[in-house]
Enzyme design. Structure first.
Site, PDB file in Angstrom:
ATOM      1  CD  GLU A   1     -42.475 -12.955   1.524  1.00 53.49           C
ATOM      2  OE1 GLU A   1     -41.757 -13.736   1.868  1.00 53.49           O
ATOM      3  OE2 GLU A   1     -43.628 -13.260   0.903  1.00 53.49           O
ATOM      4  CB  CYS A   2     -43.708  -7.877  -2.862  1.00 55.27           C
ATOM      5  SG  CYS A   2     -44.002  -7.171  -4.510  1.00 55.27           S
ATOM      6  N   GLY A   3     -45.376  -5.990  -1.669  1.00 55.28           N
ATOM      7  CA  GLY A   3     -46.510  -4.893  -1.024  1.00 55.28           C
ATOM      8  C   GLY A   3     -46.345  -4.653   0.268  1.00 55.28           C
TER       9      GLY A   3
ATOM     10  CE1 TYR B   1     -38.136  -3.056   2.285  1.00 53.34           C
ATOM     11  CE2 TYR B   1     -38.197  -2.980  -0.313  1.00 53.34           C
ATOM     12  CZ  TYR B   1     -37.234  -2.677   0.910  1.00 53.34           C
ATOM     13  OH  TYR B   1     -36.095  -1.936   0.756  1.00 53.34           O
TER      14      TYR B   1
ATOM     15  CB  SER C   1     -36.644  -7.804   0.161  1.00 54.70           C
ATOM     16  OG  SER C   1     -37.134  -9.130  -0.138  1.00 54.70           O
TER      17      SER C   1
END
Length: 427
Positions: free
Chosen positions: A321-323, A325, A418
């Site tokens: 998730e985010c970082g 990803y 993502s």
């Protein structure tokens, strides 16, 4: 026993909600009160400070992403003491569709609000916030107000003169009552120097200037839950290895707790210490955090990177998730423009040198991989995507109002990720 609860809210961001909440939690703890924190909305940083101040875990309560029964159950899970709920943003601010505000949360839970008023640039006009809130939300329980950043007793008396609510006291303007910040909020609790000293000093200030006993008495008993089942995100595997350090700290505690409650075995490892996920793990979770601040160190962590690739080769489900990803991608460019090689498991290249704010709730539908179903999520980052794909996306996406957005994330075999942080399932 059912807990009592009180929300600390304000007309706007920047009024001092976090420091006031931390000071109250520490002051109550020193008095022997079983106090815990909770945070309204999608925040990973403040709950860690709550836990440090209270000596007990905090919980996220998100009135946009979670249904009412789940909110009541999560609050009840904080035990039989006193829960101080820190609001997010302004008390009426929520998602773009107008829902999910701190006032909505307080109304759903049936708990009173102590309104924190920054009077540094006003005096009698502070009463407008109370009058306006009573007018716009007449059913909201206003326990009283706390005046913040007062320049002295006469200033506080002038500010309180027209306020039609109990005044619990006034906190003086004090430069020591500030915590360091960075681009996504406060510097994390684990990175804040002399945090214990700060918490004790803040508690000293509120104990000298607020009626702590009256605040405690003003807390209310929340609406009880009817059932026993929270709406939870299903585990991504049976043996889940979770990255956990200052680069990967943005995991919601309720998500991990829900996975454990559903039989998953959770282990943790530190990429910054060059630790690989255990070979026994059938799934790996890389939460968000600050990989952009540690990109060089992560790129040099050969054991961690090799462990990720080995997990992918053996078919483990890997979700970022985010970082997380960004770390699964091919490369990450830091704020100075230097490119650092990442795991190379997803065809995405990101940059922190070229910053652009992405912020908002997301309605997500999983298109494949270890995740199934629809989810409420949140996006908050400054990274830019230089290239993404080719490859199948992870989510079909819409904003809080239901307006379609471009698909989010990527999938490659058992690897997926993502920029969205998942909060709860959507019906």
């Amino acid at each position: 026993d059912r807990p009592k609860a009180l929300m600390i809210a304000a007309p706007s961001s920047g009024a001092g909600k976090t420091v006031t909440t931390l000071a109250l939690l520490r002051a109550l703890r020193r008095r022997g009160v079983a106090a815990r924190g909770a945070k309204s909305g999608p925040d990973y940083i403040d709950p860690a400070f709550h836990a440090a101040a209270a000596g007990a875990p905090s919980v996220n309560l998100d009135a946009w992403a979670m249904d009412g029964e789940t909110l009541r159950l999560r609050l009840a899970g904080q035990g039989g003491g006193l829960v101080i709920v820190e609001a997010a943003m302004g008390v009426l601010d929520g998602a773009r569709d107008g829902t999910g505000s701190a006032a909505d949360l307080a109304g759903t839970l049936g708990i009173p609000v102590a309104l924190l008023l920054d009077i540094s640039r006003r005096s009698a006009s502070a009463a407008l916030a109370v009058a306006g809130l009573r007018s716009l939300r007449p059913n909201l329980k206003i326990a009283g107000v706390i005046l913040n950043r007062s320049s002295g007793d006469s200033h506080a008396r002038s500010a309180a003169r027209l306020i039609d609510a109990p005044v619990f006291g006034s906190i003086p303007a004090d430069g020591r009552l500030r915590l360091p910040e960075r681009h996504l909020g406060l510097v994390q609790a684990a990175e804040t120097e002399n945090l214990e000293r700060f918490l004790d000093a803040a508690a000293d200030v509120v104990e000298s200037n607020l009626d702590i006993g009256a605040l405690e008495e003003s807390a209310g008993i929340p609406e009880p839950p009817v059932g026993r089942t929270v709406s939870a995100i299903p585990p991504i595997g049976q043996r889940i290895a979770v990255a956990r350090d200052t680069a990967f700290a943005f995991a919601y505690p309720h998500v991990l707790n829900d996975w454990s409650a559903r039989g998953a075995e959770i282990s943790v490892f530190s990429p910054l210490m060059d630790e690989a996920p255990p070979a026994s793990a059938d799934s790996v979770f890389l939460p968000g955090g600050y990989p952009e601040l540690h990109a060089g160190r992560l790129a040099a962590s050969a054991g961690f990177m090799a462990g990720l690739r080995d997990a992918a080769e053996r078919g483990a489900a890997i979700y970022g998730e985010c970082g997380g990803y960004m770390t699964l991608g091919a490369g990450l460019i830091d704020a100075d423009g230097a490119r650092h090689r990442m795991a190379g498991l997803l065809p995405v290249e990101t940059s922190f040198a070229s910053r652009r704010l992405h912020l908002g709730y997301r309605r997500l539908r999983a298109l494949g991989g270890a995740l199934r179903g629809r989810f409420a999520g949140h996006e908050f980052h400054y990274a830019s995507v230089l290239s993404e794909g080719p490859g199948p996306p992870l989510f079909a996406a819409a904003d809080a109002e239901g307006t379609s957005l471009p698909d989010m994330g990527l999938r490659a075999g058992t690897v997926a990720g993502s920029f969205a942080h998942l909060i709860a399932p959507l019906p």
